[in-house]
Structure formats: C-alpha cells, structure tokens
Write a protein that holds these residues in place. Structure first.
Motif, PDB file in Angstrom:
ATOM      1  N   VAL A  73      22.441 -22.427  -7.030  1.00 44.91           N
ATOM      2  CA  VAL A  73      23.222 -21.634  -7.975  1.00 44.91           C
ATOM      3  C   VAL A  73      22.258 -20.970  -8.957  1.00 44.91           C
ATOM      4  N   PRO A  74      21.985 -19.667  -8.796  1.00 50.75           N
ATOM      5  CA  PRO A  74      21.099 -18.995  -9.749  1.00 50.75           C
ATOM      6  C   PRO A  74      21.818 -18.755 -11.077  1.00 50.75           C
ATOM      7  N   LEU A  75      21.135 -19.058 -12.165  1.00 55.88           N
ATOM      8  CA  LEU A  75      21.682 -18.844 -13.503  1.00 55.88           C
ATOM      9  C   LEU A  75      20.766 -17.892 -14.256  1.00 55.88           C
ATOM     10  N   GLN A  76      21.301 -16.757 -14.679  1.00 59.40           N
ATOM     11  CA  GLN A  76      20.499 -15.783 -15.402  1.00 59.40           C
ATOM     12  C   GLN A  76      20.444 -16.151 -16.878  1.00 59.40           C
ATOM     13  N   ALA A  77      19.337 -15.788 -17.519  1.00 57.81           N
ATOM     14  CA  ALA A  77      19.147 -16.064 -18.942  1.00 57.81           C
ATOM     15  C   ALA A  77      20.318 -15.508 -19.737  1.00 57.81           C
ATOM     16  N   ASP A  78      20.724 -16.259 -20.751  1.00 55.65           N
ATOM     17  CA  ASP A  78      21.879 -15.859 -21.542  1.00 55.65           C
ATOM     18  C   ASP A  78      21.851 -16.622 -22.864  1.00 55.65           C
ATOM     19  N   THR A  79      22.789 -16.295 -23.731  1.00 56.27           N
ATOM     20  CA  THR A  79      22.932 -16.988 -25.003  1.00 56.27           C
ATOM     21  C   THR A  79      24.364 -17.480 -25.127  1.00 56.27           C
ATOM     22  N   ILE A  80      24.506 -18.752 -25.484  1.00 53.04           N
ATOM     23  CA  ILE A  80      25.822 -19.327 -25.731  1.00 53.04           C
ATOM     24  C   ILE A  80      25.993 -19.359 -27.250  1.00 53.04           C
ATOM     25  N   PRO A  81      26.928 -18.565 -27.776  1.00 50.93           N
ATOM     26  CA  PRO A  81      27.077 -18.469 -29.228  1.00 50.93           C
ATOM     27  C   PRO A  81      27.563 -19.777 -29.859  1.00 50.93           C
ATOM     28  N   ALA A  82      27.290 -19.925 -31.145  1.00 48.25           N
ATOM     29  CA  ALA A  82      27.713 -21.107 -31.893  1.00 48.25           C
ATOM     30  C   ALA A  82      29.229 -21.120 -32.045  1.00 48.25           C
ATOM     31  N   ARG A  83      29.819 -22.323 -31.893  1.00 46.77           N
ATOM     32  CA  ARG A  83      31.246 -22.561 -32.125  1.00 46.77           C
ATOM     33  C   ARG A  83      32.155 -21.622 -31.336  1.00 46.77           C
ATOM     34  N   ARG A  84      31.767 -21.330 -30.098  1.00 35.28           N
ATOM     35  CA  ARG A  84      32.551 -20.412 -29.262  1.00 35.28           C
ATOM     36  C   ARG A  84      32.588 -20.937 -27.820  1.00 35.28           C
ATOM     37  N   GLU A  85      33.547 -20.392 -27.067  1.00 30.76           N
ATOM     38  CA  GLU A  85      33.565 -20.606 -25.623  1.00 30.76           C
ATOM     39  C   GLU A  85      32.833 -19.443 -24.983  1.00 30.76           C
ATOM     40  N   HIS A  86      32.075 -19.743 -23.925  1.00 28.24           N
ATOM     41  CA  HIS A  86      31.282 -18.716 -23.253  1.00 28.24           C
ATOM     42  C   HIS A  86      31.422 -18.919 -21.747  1.00 28.24           C
ATOM     43  N   ASN A  87      31.746 -17.855 -21.027  1.00 28.21           N
ATOM     44  CA  ASN A  87      31.877 -17.931 -19.567  1.00 28.21           C
ATOM     45  C   ASN A  87      30.551 -17.592 -18.909  1.00 28.21           C
ATOM     46  N   ILE A  88      30.152 -18.420 -17.963  1.00 27.40           N
ATOM     47  CA  ILE A  88      28.965 -18.166 -17.149  1.00 27.40           C
ATOM     48  C   ILE A  88      29.470 -17.911 -15.735  1.00 27.40           C
ATOM     49  N   SER A  89      29.223 -16.708 -15.238  1.00 24.70           N
ATOM     50  CA  SER A  89      29.679 -16.302 -13.924  1.00 24.70           C
ATOM     51  C   SER A  89      28.478 -16.212 -12.987  1.00 24.70           C
ATOM     52  N   THR A  90      28.597 -16.794 -11.806  1.00 23.15           N
ATOM     53  CA  THR A  90      27.487 -16.784 -10.859  1.00 23.15           C
ATOM     54  C   THR A  90      28.007 -16.961  -9.440  1.00 23.15           C
ATOM     55  N   THR A  91      27.115 -16.824  -8.488  1.00 26.33           N
ATOM     56  CA  THR A  91      27.443 -17.005  -7.080  1.00 26.33           C
ATOM     57  C   THR A  91      26.760 -18.266  -6.558  1.00 26.33           C
ATOM     58  N   VAL A  92      27.530 -19.113  -5.906  1.00 24.91           N
ATOM     59  CA  VAL A  92      27.000 -20.325  -5.278  1.00 24.91           C
ATOM     60  C   VAL A  92      26.717 -19.989  -3.823  1.00 24.91           C
ATOM     61  N   ILE A  93      25.466 -20.143  -3.417  1.00 31.70           N
ATOM     62  CA  ILE A  93      25.081 -19.885  -2.031  1.00 31.70           C
ATOM     63  C   ILE A  93      25.082 -21.225  -1.301  1.00 31.70           C
ATOM     64  N   VAL A  94      26.135 -21.462  -0.530  1.00 29.82           N
ATOM     65  CA  VAL A  94      26.292 -22.730   0.181  1.00 29.82           C
ATOM     66  C   VAL A  94      25.568 -22.640   1.517  1.00 29.82           C
ATOM     67  N   LEU A  95      24.681 -23.562   1.753  1.00 26.11           N
ATOM     68  CA  LEU A  95      23.969 -23.650   3.027  1.00 26.11           C
ATOM     69  C   LEU A  95      24.783 -24.577   3.915  1.00 26.11           C
ATOM     70  N   ALA A  96      25.866 -24.029   4.437  1.00 28.80           N
ATOM     71  CA  ALA A  96      26.858 -24.835   5.148  1.00 28.80           C
ATOM     72  C   ALA A  96      26.288 -25.523   6.377  1.00 28.80           C
ATOM     73  N   ASP A  97      25.294 -24.911   7.016  1.00 27.60           N
ATOM     74  CA  ASP A  97      24.723 -25.571   8.191  1.00 27.60           C
ATOM     75  C   ASP A  97      24.037 -26.878   7.786  1.00 27.60           C
ATOM     76  N   LYS A  98      23.455 -26.940   6.580  1.00 25.84           N
ATOM     77  CA  LYS A  98      22.866 -28.203   6.104  1.00 25.84           C
ATOM     78  C   LYS A  98      23.960 -29.225   5.822  1.00 25.84           C
ATOM     79  N   LEU A  99      25.083 -28.746   5.328  1.00 25.39           N
ATOM     80  CA  LEU A  99      26.201 -29.643   5.069  1.00 25.39           C
ATOM     81  C   LEU A  99      26.751 -30.210   6.374  1.00 25.39           C
ATOM     82  N   LEU A 100      26.928 -29.344   7.365  1.00 22.09           N
ATOM     83  CA  LEU A 100      27.521 -29.776   8.630  1.00 22.09           C
ATOM     84  C   LEU A 100      26.605 -30.667   9.457  1.00 22.09           C
TER      85      LEU A 100
END
Length: 165
Positions: A73-100
């Motif tokens: 799960v890549p996470l890009q640099a960001d700032t989470i403000p004080a006393r607030r809710e902040h949404n972090i949106s990203t793409t999860v790259i599932v390596l399903a063949d490793k899971l299976l």
C-alpha cells in the motif's frame, strides 16, 4: 506549562477507521503461469485528537496473510491537521497469486467458513507540529487486523496505533 502539557497537550493516539473498499483493477493471466493481481481502492479516515498536526513522508504499508506479504500500500506524503479528521486515499496492490499459493488458505476456507484474516503494518516517519510553532520528529506505528467474511461479503477492521516522539 507542565500542567498544560499533561492535561491538554499530552499526545493521544489517533483513531483510524476504514471506508468501504472498491475493486479498481482485476487481472488474470493463465499462460505461461497462473497469475492473479487485484487492485483495491481504499479510504482510511484518521481522527487526529491532538492539538498538533502530523506531517509524514512517503511510506509503504504491507499487508500479510499468515506471515506472507500479500499486498503493498503506497502512502504519499501528507499532513494530518490538528484536531481534525483526515481521509487518506490509496490503492492496495494485492498479489493474489502469493495469497493463493499459501498452503494454509484451504484450511481457512474449510474451517473458517470463508474467513480470511490479514494484518497490515505501517510506520510513518515525520514531524509533529504543535501549535504551529514547535516541530518535533515523530513516528507513528499502526497495526490493523482485518477479517474478510467471504460468505456474506463483509469485513471487520480493528486498528491499534501509537505515536512516538
């Protein structure tokens, strides 16, 4: 100042919740070998209960299934403000063949009635910005346990996080 620190400014761990997951990409290749990759779009909401913001650098979270890394799960640099809710949106790259290819997945389907348990771990390095004046290096660690119930297509998400200065 000491009383102020221990009553109001004392660091509190953020609260983390997950929004519904969206299938973004699905790829199945049969030849020359079976390969299955899935991309999921996720949004995680971080409730920062502190009087200081948190500015973090690029990072990567890893999702494991029974000790094997099955997603990044890549996470890009960001700032989470004080006393607030902040949404972090990203793409999860599932390596399903490793899971299976994990030998215990059949046991989970057989005995767990279609329940898969995952663990994700994230470490964010950055700095806490207190009252927009004081900056201090900080590290946020977050571990989430996720259970996917395939029978009724639902999930349970439980996160524990800590902030270290």
């Amino acid at each position: 100042m000491v009383i102020l620190y221990f009553t109001i400014l004392k660091p509190k761990n953020p609260e983390i919740t997950s929004q519904p997951v969206v299938l973004e990409h699905f790829e199945l290749m049969v030849l020359p070998a079976i390969k299955l990759n899935v991309s999921l779009r996720i949004v995680v909401t971080v409730n920062n209960r502190n009087y200081g913001g948190f500015e973090y650098q690029n990072s990567t979270a890893y999702v494991t299934y029974r000790g094997d890394v099955v997603a990044e799960v890549p996470l890009q640099a960001d700032t989470i403000p004080a006393r607030r809710e902040h949404n972090i949106s990203t793409t999860v790259i599932v390596l399903a063949d490793k899971l299976l290819t994990n030998p215990k997945i059949l046991d989970d389907f057989k005995w767990g009635l279609g329940t898969l348990n995952f663990t994700s771990a994230t470490t964010l390095h950055g700095k806490a910005i207190i009252l927009k004046v004081f900056k201090k290096k900080a590290t946020s660690d977050c571990t989430c346990d996720t259970s996917l119930f395939l029978g009724n297509i639902s999930s349970h998400f439980d996160c524990k996080s800590s902030l270290k200065f």
